[in-house]
Scaffold this motif. Structure first.
Motif, short mmCIF file in Angstrom:
data_model
loop_
_atom_site.label_atom_id
_atom_site.label_comp_id
_atom_site.label_asym_id
_atom_site.label_seq_id
_atom_site.Cartn_x
_atom_site.Cartn_y
_atom_site.Cartn_z
N GLU A 20 0.63 -1.09 -0.17
CA GLU A 20 -0.06 0.04 -0.08
C GLU A 20 0.82 1.20 0.03
O GLU A 20 1.97 1.15 0.52
N SER A 21 0.34 2.41 -0.30
CA SER A 21 0.98 3.60 -0.21
C SER A 21 -0.05 4.75 -0.43
O SER A 21 -1.27 4.53 -0.72
N GLY A 22 0.49 5.82 0.06
CA GLY A 22 -0.38 7.07 -0.13
C GLY A 22 -1.14 7.53 1.25
O GLY A 22 -1.83 8.40 1.31
N GLY A 23 -0.90 7.05 2.25
CA GLY A 23 -1.37 7.32 3.60
C GLY A 23 -0.46 8.77 3.87
O GLY A 23 0.33 9.30 3.30
N GLY A 24 -1.14 9.40 4.85
CA GLY A 24 -0.48 10.74 5.60
C GLY A 24 -1.51 11.46 6.74
O GLY A 24 -2.57 10.71 7.09
N LEU A 25 -1.09 12.80 6.60
CA LEU A 25 -1.72 13.40 7.76
C LEU A 25 -2.51 14.37 6.81
O LEU A 25 -1.78 15.01 5.94
#
Length: 116
Positions: free
Chosen positions: A6-11
């Protein structure tokens, strides 16, 4: 071996948007379903959205109208476009892949944090 990444997470602030991506690769003959689950702190992991082989997509009620799942069959990738994010969307988001032989695979998870 099958890898799910997975990728693309964040605040992001309340009302903001994020797009998560999930790529499945390796020795998987065929995929039945791909989907996204999330696990808030101290809570269980639950389904957010999923897509079956025939293209039918389901969403949990709390994200309907805000999240959109899409799939690239050629690349074995799924995306989760998340709009109008709320603090209660804060969680670790996991990609799940179910193979046609009853095999199941999970990614390592990506953190999504929505500040109020």
């Amino acid at each position: 071996q099958v890898q799910v990444v997975e990728s693309g997470g964040g605040l992001v602030q309340t009302g903001g948007s994020l797009t998560l991506a999930c790529a499945a690769s390796g020795s998987i003959a065929s995929i039945d379903t791909m989907g996204w689950y999330r696990q808030p702190p101290g809570k269980q992991r639950d389904l957010v959205a999923g897509i079956a082989r025939g293209g039918r997509i389901i969403y949990v009620d709390s994200v309907k109208g805000r999240f959109t799942l899409s799939k690239d069959n050629a690349k074995n990738m799924v995306y989760l476009q998340m709009n109008s994010l709320k603090p209660e969307d804060t969680a670790v988001y996991f990609c799940n892949v179910d193979g046609s032989k009853g095999d199941h695979y999970w990614g390592q998870g990506t953190q999504v944090t929505v500040s109020s």
